[in-house]
Every structure is written in structure tokens, then in C-alpha cells.
Design a protein around this motif. Structure first.
Motif, PDB file in Angstrom:
ATOM      1  N   UNK A 190      -8.715   3.880   5.500  1.00 41.82           N
ATOM      2  CA  UNK A 190      -9.415   3.175   6.577  1.00 41.82           C
ATOM      3  C   UNK A 190      -8.372   2.490   7.449  1.00 41.82           C
ATOM      4  N   UNK A 191      -8.249   2.933   8.689  1.00 46.37           N
ATOM      5  CA  UNK A 191      -7.208   2.452   9.591  1.00 46.37           C
ATOM      6  C   UNK A 191      -7.666   1.215  10.352  1.00 46.37           C
ATOM      7  N   UNK A 192      -6.770   0.244  10.471  1.00 46.29           N
ATOM      8  CA  UNK A 192      -7.129  -0.978  11.175  1.00 46.29           C
ATOM      9  C   UNK A 192      -8.354  -1.620  10.568  1.00 46.29           C
ATOM     10  N   UNK A 193      -8.330  -1.794   9.263  1.00 49.58           N
ATOM     11  CA  UNK A 193      -9.544  -2.157   8.517  1.00 49.58           C
ATOM     12  C   UNK A 193     -10.098  -3.528   8.882  1.00 49.58           C
ATOM     13  N   UNK A 194      -9.260  -4.411   9.424  1.00 50.70           N
ATOM     14  CA  UNK A 194      -9.752  -5.730   9.837  1.00 50.70           C
ATOM     15  C   UNK A 194     -10.396  -6.485   8.705  1.00 50.70           C
ATOM     16  N   UNK A 195     -11.695  -6.788   8.790  1.00 48.17           N
ATOM     17  CA  UNK A 195     -12.384  -7.491   7.714  1.00 48.17           C
ATOM     18  C   UNK A 195     -12.919  -6.560   6.620  1.00 48.17           C
ATOM     19  N   UNK A 196     -12.477  -5.295   6.647  1.00 54.68           N
ATOM     20  CA  UNK A 196     -12.947  -4.353   5.621  1.00 54.68           C
ATOM     21  C   UNK A 196     -14.125  -3.524   6.053  1.00 54.68           C
ATOM     22  N   UNK A 197     -14.229  -3.297   7.352  1.00 56.28           N
ATOM     23  CA  UNK A 197     -15.318  -2.500   7.904  1.00 56.28           C
ATOM     24  C   UNK A 197     -14.749  -1.246   8.553  1.00 56.28           C
ATOM     25  N   UNK A 198     -15.059  -0.086   8.028  1.00 58.43           N
ATOM     26  CA  UNK A 198     -16.068   0.215   6.997  1.00 58.43           C
ATOM     27  C   UNK A 198     -15.548   0.250   5.561  1.00 58.43           C
ATOM     28  N   UNK A 199     -14.224   0.092   5.377  1.00 58.79           N
ATOM     29  CA  UNK A 199     -13.613   0.393   4.084  1.00 58.79           C
ATOM     30  C   UNK A 199     -14.215  -0.292   2.880  1.00 58.79           C
ATOM     31  N   UNK A 200     -14.455  -1.607   2.960  1.00 69.90           N
ATOM     32  CA  UNK A 200     -14.970  -2.308   1.785  1.00 69.90           C
ATOM     33  C   UNK A 200     -16.416  -1.939   1.489  1.00 69.90           C
ATOM     34  N   UNK A 201     -17.198  -1.674   2.519  1.00 71.85           N
ATOM     35  CA  UNK A 201     -18.579  -1.240   2.288  1.00 71.85           C
ATOM     36  C   UNK A 201     -18.589   0.102   1.562  1.00 71.85           C
ATOM     37  N   UNK A 202     -17.745   1.021   2.018  1.00 74.09           N
ATOM     38  CA  UNK A 202     -17.634   2.324   1.355  1.00 74.09           C
ATOM     39  C   UNK A 202     -17.165   2.150  -0.085  1.00 74.09           C
ATOM     40  N   UNK A 203     -16.190   1.268  -0.301  1.00 70.12           N
ATOM     41  CA  UNK A 203     -15.661   1.051  -1.649  1.00 70.12           C
ATOM     42  C   UNK A 203     -16.704   0.458  -2.581  1.00 70.12           C
ATOM     43  N   UNK A 204     -17.580  -0.384  -2.037  1.00 65.42           N
ATOM     44  CA  UNK A 204     -18.639  -0.969  -2.863  1.00 65.42           C
ATOM     45  C   UNK A 204     -19.674   0.081  -3.250  1.00 65.42           C
ATOM     46  N   UNK A 205     -19.966   0.995  -2.336  1.00 65.37           N
ATOM     47  CA  UNK A 205     -21.026   1.978  -2.568  1.00 65.37           C
ATOM     48  C   UNK A 205     -20.535   3.262  -3.228  1.00 65.37           C
ATOM     49  N   UNK A 206     -19.236   3.389  -3.459  1.00 67.31           N
ATOM     50  CA  UNK A 206     -18.709   4.614  -4.059  1.00 67.31           C
ATOM     51  C   UNK A 206     -17.513   4.284  -4.937  1.00 67.31           C
ATOM     52  N   UNK A 207     -17.050   5.268  -5.656  1.00 65.28           N
ATOM     53  CA  UNK A 207     -15.862   5.103  -6.492  1.00 65.28           C
ATOM     54  C   UNK A 207     -14.632   5.733  -5.845  1.00 65.28           C
ATOM     55  N   UNK A 208     -14.738   6.089  -4.555  1.00 67.28           N
ATOM     56  CA  UNK A 208     -13.603   6.706  -3.876  1.00 67.28           C
ATOM     57  C   UNK A 208     -12.398   5.766  -3.866  1.00 67.28           C
ATOM     58  N   UNK A 209     -11.212   6.254  -4.232  1.00 64.94           N
ATOM     59  CA  UNK A 209     -10.023   5.424  -4.052  1.00 64.94           C
ATOM     60  C   UNK A 209      -9.859   5.110  -2.570  1.00 64.94           C
ATOM     61  N   UNK A 210      -9.597   3.846  -2.252  1.00 69.31           N
ATOM     62  CA  UNK A 210      -9.614   3.380  -0.869  1.00 69.31           C
ATOM     63  C   UNK A 210      -8.298   2.699  -0.514  1.00 69.31           C
ATOM     64  N   UNK A 211      -7.716   3.091   0.607  1.00 74.03           N
ATOM     65  CA  UNK A 211      -6.535   2.436   1.140  1.00 74.03           C
ATOM     66  C   UNK A 211      -6.918   1.777   2.461  1.00 74.03           C
ATOM     67  N   UNK A 212      -6.846   0.456   2.505  1.00 77.32           N
ATOM     68  CA  UNK A 212      -7.140  -0.298   3.713  1.00 77.32           C
ATOM     69  C   UNK A 212      -5.826  -0.596   4.419  1.00 77.32           C
ATOM     70  N   UNK A 213      -5.670  -0.083   5.632  1.00 74.39           N
ATOM     71  CA  UNK A 213      -4.448  -0.301   6.401  1.00 74.39           C
ATOM     72  C   UNK A 213      -4.715  -1.373   7.446  1.00 74.39           C
TER      73      UNK A 213
END
Length: 219
Positions: A80-103
């Protein structure tokens, strides 16, 4: 998604999340806590527009989750590029088990991301506190960017992370079609346009495949 009903209230957003993802009690609790942490931290730093707080579950939670819905069956690292406050990255991470890299390059944003990850116990989330240009190249299963850079620059900077199977999920607002048309034809061919579920005027660019970065001239 063109004929999908637009989500325009908090109840509708929650109902859609329930039907699309069937979150567990733990996932619901994490979404609730993340939403609360966003509102609290927003008093300290500008994470989201204050005008969106009354419709946070539409504008930020469901708006982020719709990207996961567009990547059904996806696997591998999600960047997730330019994740800021975690949108969309943290929402996706909460709803799935996908390994997530927040940049995210801004320290205060990253401090918030680390606080959320620690409190919610999201062990599959990693945070890269650096400009994208300094992030080590890794193979991405999915690349998302909600508000990172103009489309051509976004794709060019992130192209080195892509493979033939990489999925691109790029919300671009009402100018999506115009921005897509400005890309080199070889890049355009990898994308199509989806309607947003949370804004009648917004579009999402969805693509798949490896993109070759633009050639850099010698200094």
C-alpha cells in the motif's frame, strides 16, 4: 461493479461489509477500534478530513474494503503506497490475512500506523518509513495507492515491484479515465475502470501485469 448500489450511510456500509466479508467478532472489534483511533488521532494530526468523520464507515472503511473485494482470490504481498493513516492498507489487513507492507515517508503517520498495528495485534503488517524510492524491491501480489501521486508517476515508481500476476488497485476519483488516457499505450492496456461503491463520481483503475519502468537518462 458498475451496477452496484452506492453505499451512502453508515448502516449500509456495515451491512455491505457483513455480506462481502462476513467478518468475525474479532475483525469487527478491530475495525471499530481502528475507526476510533483514527478519530482520536485526527485531533493531533490531519489524517482524514473532519467533514468525513460522520460518514467514516462509508468514506474510509468501506471505501478501503472495496479494493479487497476487487482482489478476490489474490495472494502474496500487498503493498500500500503512501498509506497515510492506513487507508486502505490497515482495513485490508484487518479483513484478510494477506501480508501487508505499508509504505509511508512521514514519521508522525508511521508512529500512528505502528500504534494501530501494535494495539490490534496485526502481526502480518510491516511498515516502511521511507520514500518509495528507498524501499527495497519485493515481488508484489497487489499494489494499492489511495492518494499517493499522479498516475504516471505512481506507476513508474512502483513498477519495479510488479510481476505478471501483480494486481493494481488505484482509486483515482472522477479524473480516472482522463488520467488513464494519458499513460503510454502499453500501460493503458493492462487496466480497466471500475465504479466506486462509495462515490457516484469516483472510479477505480484495476489492472494486472508487469509494468516496465520508464528509462532514466544518464545524469
Amino acid at each position: 461493479m458498475a451496477d452496484a448500489e452506492i453505499l451512502d450511510d453508515e448502516g449500509g456500509a456495515r451491512d455491505w461489509l457483513a455480506g462481502a466479508f462476513a467478518p468475525t467478532d474479532e475483525q469487527w472489534a478491530r475495525l471499530e477500534r481502528f475507526a476510533a483511533m483514527l478519530v482520536i488521532e485526527n485531533e493531533q494530526q490531519n489524517l482524514i478530513a473532519a467533514s468525513t468523520i460522520p460518514i467514516l464507515w462509508v468514506r474510509h472503511i468501506a471505501d478501503s474494503a472495496q479494493l479487497l473485494a476487487l482482489d478476490a482470490g489474490g495472494e502474496g504481498l500487498w503493498i500500500d503506497l503512501g498509506s497515510g493513516p492506513g487507508l486502505p492498507g490497515l482495513v485490508v489487513a484487518i479483513l484478510s490475512e494477506r501480508p501487508m507492507l505499508l509504505v509511508e515517508s512521514r514519521k508522525r503517520r508511521c508512529d500512528f500506523l505502528r500504534a494501530v498495528v501494535a494495539e490490534l495485534g496485526l502481526a502480518h503488517v510491516e511498515i516502511a518509513e521511507a520514500p518509495l524510492e528507498r524501499v527495497e524491491t519485493r515481488r508484489a501480489g497487489t499494489i494499492s495507492a489511495r492518494a499517493f501521486a499522479p498516475l504516471d508517476r505512481l506507476i513508474d515508481l512502483s513498477a519495479r515491484f510488479s510481476t505478471e500476476s501483480t494486481r493494481w488497485l488505484l482509486p483515482k476519483g472522477r479524473n480516472a479515465v482522463k488520467e488513464l488516457a494519458s499513460l503510454p499505450q502499453t500501460w493503458q492496456n493492462l487496466f480497466h475502470v471500475e465504479h466506486s461503491r462509495t462515490d457516484t463520481d469516483s472510479r477505480i483503475l484495476v489492472g494486472q501485469g508487469r509494468i516496465v519502468p520508464k528509462k532514466r537518462g544518464k545524469a
